[in-house]
Design an enzyme around this catalytic site. Structure first.
Site, PDB file in Angstrom:
ATOM      1  N   LYS A 113       0.929  -1.069   0.026  1.00  0.00           N
ATOM      2  CA  LYS A 113       0.102  -0.140   0.087  1.00  0.00           C
ATOM      3  C   LYS A 113       0.936   1.354  -0.046  1.00  0.00           C
ATOM      4  O   LYS A 113       2.085   1.189   0.528  1.00  0.00           O
ATOM      5  CB  LYS A 113      -1.071  -0.115   1.402  1.00  0.00           C
TER       6      LYS A 113
ATOM      7  N   GLY B  65     -20.699   6.923   3.156  1.00  0.00           N
ATOM      8  CA  GLY B  65     -19.615   7.222   2.116  1.00  0.00           C
ATOM      9  C   GLY B  65     -20.298   7.029   0.775  1.00  0.00           C
ATOM     10  O   GLY B  65     -20.790   6.309   0.354  1.00  0.00           O
TER      11      GLY B  65
ATOM     12  N   GLY C  32     -18.196   8.037  -1.996  1.00  0.00           N
ATOM     13  CA  GLY C  32     -17.276   7.942  -2.995  1.00  0.00           C
ATOM     14  C   GLY C  32     -17.265   6.731  -4.080  1.00  0.00           C
ATOM     15  O   GLY C  32     -18.541   6.546  -4.560  1.00  0.00           O
ATOM     16  N   ASN C  33     -16.179   6.354  -4.705  1.00  0.00           N
ATOM     17  CA  ASN C  33     -16.356   5.484  -5.624  1.00  0.00           C
ATOM     18  C   ASN C  33     -17.110   4.068  -5.399  1.00  0.00           C
ATOM     19  O   ASN C  33     -18.121   3.775  -5.793  1.00  0.00           O
ATOM     20  CB  ASN C  33     -15.016   4.873  -6.168  1.00  0.00           C
ATOM     21  N   ALA C  34     -16.824   3.554  -4.213  1.00  0.00           N
ATOM     22  CA  ALA C  34     -17.609   2.268  -3.763  1.00  0.00           C
ATOM     23  C   ALA C  34     -18.778   2.479  -3.215  1.00  0.00           C
ATOM     24  O   ALA C  34     -19.910   1.819  -3.787  1.00  0.00           O
ATOM     25  CB  ALA C  34     -16.726   1.614  -2.880  1.00  0.00           C
TER      26      ALA C  34
HETATM   27  N1  GLU Z   1      -7.129  -0.141  -3.110  1.00  0.00           N
HETATM   28  C1  GLU Z   1      -8.059  -1.117  -3.330  1.00  0.00           C
HETATM   29  C2  GLU Z   1      -8.144  -1.804  -1.876  1.00  0.00           C
HETATM   30  O1  GLU Z   1      -7.853  -1.364  -0.824  1.00  0.00           O
HETATM   31  C3  GLU Z   1      -7.602  -1.629  -4.501  1.00  0.00           C
HETATM   32  C4  GLU Z   1      -6.322  -2.154  -4.426  1.00  0.00           C
HETATM   33  C5  GLU Z   1      -5.761  -2.775  -6.021  1.00  0.00           C
HETATM   34  O2  GLU Z   1      -6.704  -3.039  -6.935  1.00  0.00           O
HETATM   35  O3  GLU Z   1      -4.787  -3.204  -6.040  1.00  0.00           O
HETATM   36  O4  GLU Z   1      -8.505  -2.940  -2.137  1.00  0.00           O
END
Ligand code: GLU
Length: 414
Positions: free
Chosen positions: A102, A214, A216-218
């Site tokens: 991350k 929330g 946002g995208n999700a």
């Molecule tokens: N940021 C997203 C997560 O927390 C996607 C990570 C990705 O696709 O590598 O799962």
């Protein structure tokens, strides 16, 4: 409160129950590499600002590190370590051949112009470029990062390498090697799992009223997909407040209105009995399904007792603290945990990587079907382990993940 400590306590709980080899446990408790960089960026007014960037590579036993990059003013290394660890678990739960990582940059992207955001992203890419790549570590979008930012990373990295390398990031726009179905993959994946859960628990959850925290995208995708599937979405929220319509609301209208007005709470729908409520009130509304798609630590010791949902789906990472987990479980509220519920995003990221490698692209129908298969398989394994070990879905998801990780670590290390 340390988010990473919460993650370690989740690991320890599962490790004890499954009798994990302590050597494997200590490997999983320690990220493999932590990169911190200083990013000088020229601002539009000619001044220079220094930003901090970081990337944590947690574990690569099952494949290259994988996970998003978040741009947020409050991001710190403790949080990124936790998020990277969850990525390792997430990729293992859905059985894709990737590890966990991350990244983060301490910045409020809303305060930057597009040109400044691009310069910052390219600077960050140059600093982490020795450590990323399709076979090393593959970033993706996360909080406040998006497909355009991924395109800049791909472009900068490709320039440095002197050739086109689409698979260095996922979540790219379709025009430059993105995958069909990636934009709503996190939500769609969570819905597949929720539907499997509902099949098994129809006696417990009769109705279909949904609250979404929330937008946002999700959050926005999940609200409108569930609405189209016949669920009654009664409340949605963003960081500024919440909108509650007891007879149900139309998520697409709310999204358009938020785009115009900036706040979803002000989108009172004509002809419907809607009201503005606080985020705190939203979390305690009576409903069948509560979807958490905002940030970490939203349900904690202080408000868990007041939760009035029958099942909670964690589309965000880490929205429930371990203390709240215990309170919810004593109340009989089921939690479909983040490392399973939101794994649809990284699953379609994996599909994107595969397509980049083949240089051949699937239709949205193919992606949708493949995602469904992965998520339903993951659900089955977690549900079986929950019964076998008589534990929560979260502990069962960790057990499912850590069994595969244990096998990979032992096989590689002999
Ligand atoms: N940021 C997203 C997560 O927390 C996607 C990570 C990705 O696709 O590598 O799962």
């Amino acid at each position: 409160m340390s988010l990473f400590k919460n993650t370690l306590s989740q690991i320890d709980k599962a490790a004890e129950l499954m009798n994990l080899d302590p050597k494997v446990g200590s490997i999983l408790r320690n990220p493999e590499r932590i990169i911190e960089v200083s990013l000088p960026v020229k601002m539009d007014d000619g001044t220079l600002r220094i930003f901090r960037g970081m990337r944590v590579q947690h574990n690569s036993a099952r494949g290259p590190y994988k996970g998003g990059i978040r741009y947020h003013p409050n991001v710190d290394i403790d949080e990124v370590k936790a998020l990277a660890t969850w990525m390792t678990m997430k990729c293992s739960v859905v059985n894709i051949p990737l590890g966990g990582g991350k990244g983060g940059v301490i910045v409020n992207p809303k305060e930057l112009s597009q040109a400044e955001l691009e310069r910052l992203t390219r600077e960050f890419t140059r600093h982490i470029s020795p450590f990323i790549g399709p076979e090393k570590d593959v970033p993706a979008p996360d909080v406040y990062t998006n497909p355009q930012i991924m395109a800049w990373i791909m472009d900068e990295y490709s320039k440095l390498q002197g050739k086109n390398i689409a698979g260095v990031v996922t979540g790219k726009p379709l025009a430059v090697g993105g995958s069909e179905g990636r934009a709503d993959a996190t939500s769609q994946g969570g819905i597949f799992v929720l539907q499997e859960y509902l099949k098994e628990n129809s006696e417990k959850i009769g109705g279909k009223s949904v609250v979404v925290q929330g937008f946002g995208n999700a959050g926005s995708h999940v609200a409108h997909i569930l609405h189209d599937a016949g669920f009654k979405v009664i409340a949605v929220s963003d960081s500024k407040g919440a909108l509650y319509c007891k007879d149900g609301l139309q998520p697409k209208k709310a999204l358009n209105c938020k785009a115009e007005q900036g706040k979803v709470s002000e989108c009172l729908m004509a002809g419907q009995s809607c009201s503005m409520i606080t985020n705190e009130e939203l979390l305690t509304l009576e409903c069948d399904v509560l979807i958490l798609s905002a940030m970490e630590n939203q349900i904690h010791e202080g408000n868990a007792e007041a939760v009035n949902a029958k099942v909670i789906v964690e589309l965000a990472n880490g929205p429930i603290t371990p203390q709240a987990d215990d309170i919810l479980s004593a109340k009989g509220v089921d939690v479909i945990p983040d490392i399973l519920a939101n794994a649809g995003g990284v699953t379609v990221s994996y599909f994107e990587l595969v397509q980049n490698k083949m240089n051949y692209y699937w239709s949205s129908k193919e992606v949708h079907e493949k995602l469904k298969e992965k998520m339903c398989d993951a659900w089955r394994n977690v549900s079986i382990n929950a019964k076998k070990y008589n534990c929560s879905y979260r502990v069962a998801a960790f057990i499912t993940a850590m069994k595969r990780l244990e096998k990979a670590i032992k096989t590689r290390r002999g």
